[in-house]
Design an enzyme around this catalytic site. Structure first.
Site, short mmCIF file in Angstrom:
data_model
loop_
_atom_site.label_atom_id
_atom_site.label_comp_id
_atom_site.label_asym_id
_atom_site.label_seq_id
_atom_site.Cartn_x
_atom_site.Cartn_y
_atom_site.Cartn_z
N ASP A 1 45.12 112.53 -32.42
CA ASP A 1 43.92 113.15 -33.36
C ASP A 1 42.75 112.71 -33.10
OD1 ASP A 1 46.39 114.43 -34.32
OD2 ASP A 1 46.27 114.09 -36.34
N HIS B 1 46.19 108.35 -32.50
CA HIS B 1 44.92 108.89 -32.60
C HIS B 1 44.10 108.49 -31.43
CE1 HIS B 1 45.95 108.98 -36.92
NE2 HIS B 1 45.02 109.69 -37.21
#
Length: 509
Positions: free
Chosen positions: A281, A426
């Site tokens: 992400d 992430h």
């Protein structure tokens, strides 16, 4: 006096002498008498015809045909003066024959049409005149069905006994009013007659449009929620009773199709394969995206990057490189806002701007997304306007945003993984050095356990229960559809909290 003299003396002086060799002419009276007398043979056909009629046992039809034939034959065989004189007699015979045949035919038709046939009436055998109507059956069988009532458009009784007189079923199938009126009994029929139904009052009709609603279903929890049915508006009758003045909904003209969002845990069809998806992400990020891609290339695998629209605009070459190297890009919205807190206009702007930015930058069309913080409620789906097709959450949260250490990130990402699992890591949003170090260890550990790393769309395609357009990651609302503005369940319409599946922990940053 000799004979010649005597003959001459006896002949009157005014008569001419007969020519030698000529026969004496018969007198006019003798000639008329002879030719006025009908030849014997002229009457023989009639006599023979009558004899055949008698030999047939007095059959009236055969006798009539014989008389008809006799009249025709007699008229045909006469000639000259005899033909003219016998014509009236032949015509009479023809007429008599025709009348006889007609009488016999009428009697036959009457007997045939009034015969009785066997049927089953209300479960019991019965003989009844063929061709009988339902009303005649009721009278013959002495049935007493009770008439229904006249009712309003809403079903209220307006007049007792003013409904349908009876209900008729033929072979178990109920007859309409017109079919019941036109019904005629045939051999072997299975007829049931019972009390009549209610008849609705006359009414005026207005065609109304019914907007679709949003409903959610599927699993109790899962790593996906997607549009399994696109919505369509319907039409129905609104009736206004002419006698009662009431209004009520009538027949459906076109079925309304609600928008259905299904929560689902991906489960690959092939049990022999163990599939897992790595996801990142908040990118693309100048510091980490390239490092991740190099690691993925080293192990020959691909992942899915949920990028922010604003970061794609800032690092378009990185977004494009992700796709060029075999991984895929989906939306993480434009600027990482909590979508459940946005109104419809703001939420739709988050979607439309990011989807269009990804497509213009990478050439890849997508309508898949991951909601920031895993927060995408039923109300958020309602506000989405049908712009998105699938929301992707996760099963394994690495908790890398906490910077718990490399070993913790590896443990969180691999513990209790099953085929169909999605791992959350992430790319941007902070220091991701621990992720870069942990990623090879995650890959090696799961590959050692027999897992194959795939993208999210590949993982969705492995599960045939997911619609193909959704699994492709780029499904859009079809033409003719209209997104709902209401949630089907009143109880859930006020629920603005929580994620759309229990697998989202809300830890995404």
């Amino acid at each position: 006096m000799d004979a010649r003299s005597r003959a001459t003396a006896s002949r009157p002086y005014d008569q001419p002498r007969p020519r030698a060799g000529a026969a004496a002419r018969p007198s006019a009276s003798r000639g008329r008498s002879r030719y006025d007398t009908q030849p014997r043979y002229a009457s023989q056909p009639r006599g023979r015809g009558s004899a055949r009629g008698r030999r047939s046992g007095g059959n009236l039809l055969a006798g009539g045909m014989a008389v008809l034939a006799s009249g025709i034959t007699g008229g045909t065989r006469s000639s000259g003066l005899n033909r003219r004189q016998s014509a009236p007699s032949g015509a009479r015979n023809v007429i008599v024959g025709i009348v006889a045949v007609a009488v016999v035919a009428i009697i036959g038709v009457l007997l045939w049409s009034n015969r009785k046939v066997d049927i089953t009436l209300n479960g019991e055998a019965m003989s009844i005149r063929v061709g009988s109507t339902c009303e005649e059956v009721i009278r013959t069988a002495e049935l007493s069905p009770k008439a229904g009532n006249l009712v309003s458009v809403s079903g209220k009784r307006l007049q007792e006994g003013a409904g349908y007189a009876y209900t008729a079923k033929l072979g178990g199938n109920e007859l309409s009013e017109d079919d019941a009126k036109n019904y005629r009994v045939s051999p072997g029929d299975s007829l049931d007659i019972s009390d009549g139904g209610d008849r609705m009052e006359d009414y005026d009709v207005q065609v109304m449009t019914e907007e679709p609603q949003l409903e959610m279903g599927g699993d109790a929890w899962g790593n996906l929620s997607y549009v399994s049915q696109w919505p369509k508006a319907g039409q129905y009758e609104m009736r206004t009773g002419k006698q009662s003045g009431e209004t009520a909904r009538g027949d459906t003209i076109e079925e309304t199709q609600n928008a259905v969002v299904t929560i689902h845990q991906i489960s690959p069809d092939d049990d022999s394969k163990k599939l897992v998806a790595l996801t990142f992400d908040d990118g693309p990020a100048e510091t980490y995206t390239e490092k991740y891609l190099e690691i993925l290339d080293k192990y020959g695998i691909h992942a899915t990057f949920f990028n922010l629209g604003q970061n794609v605009e800032e690092y378009p070459e990185l977004a494009k490189e992700i796709c060029d190297r075999g991984s895929e890009v989906m939306s993480h919205t434009y600027q990482h806002q909590q979508l459940s807190q946005l109104d419809a206009s703001a939420l739709q702007q988050e979607f439309s701007s990011t989807f269009s930015t990804i497509e213009s930058t990478t050439g890849v069309k997508t309508t898949g997304f991951r909601p920031p913080y895993g927060d995408f409620t039923e109300k958020a789906w309602l506000n989405s306007g049908g712009l998105a097709s699938v929301s992707v959450l996760w099963n394994q949260d690495s908790l890398d945003w906490k910077r718990p250490g490399v070993d913790a990130i590896v443990e969180n990402s691999t513990k209790n993984v099953t085929s169909g699992s999605i791992i959350l890591m992430h790319d941007g949003g902070g220091n991701r050095d621990q992720d870069v170090e942990a990623l090879p260890k995650i890959i090696e550990k799961l590959q050692a356990e027999g897992y194959e790393f795939v993208t999210v769309t590949e993982l969705m395609k492995s599960d045939s229960s997911i619609p193909a357009d959704v699994a492709a990651g780029d499904a859009t609302m079809p033409d003719g559809c209209v997104w709902p503005t209401q949630i089907k369940s009143d109880d859930s319409s006020s629920d603005d909290s929580g994620s759309d599946s229990s697998s989202g922990s809300g830890s995404d940053s």
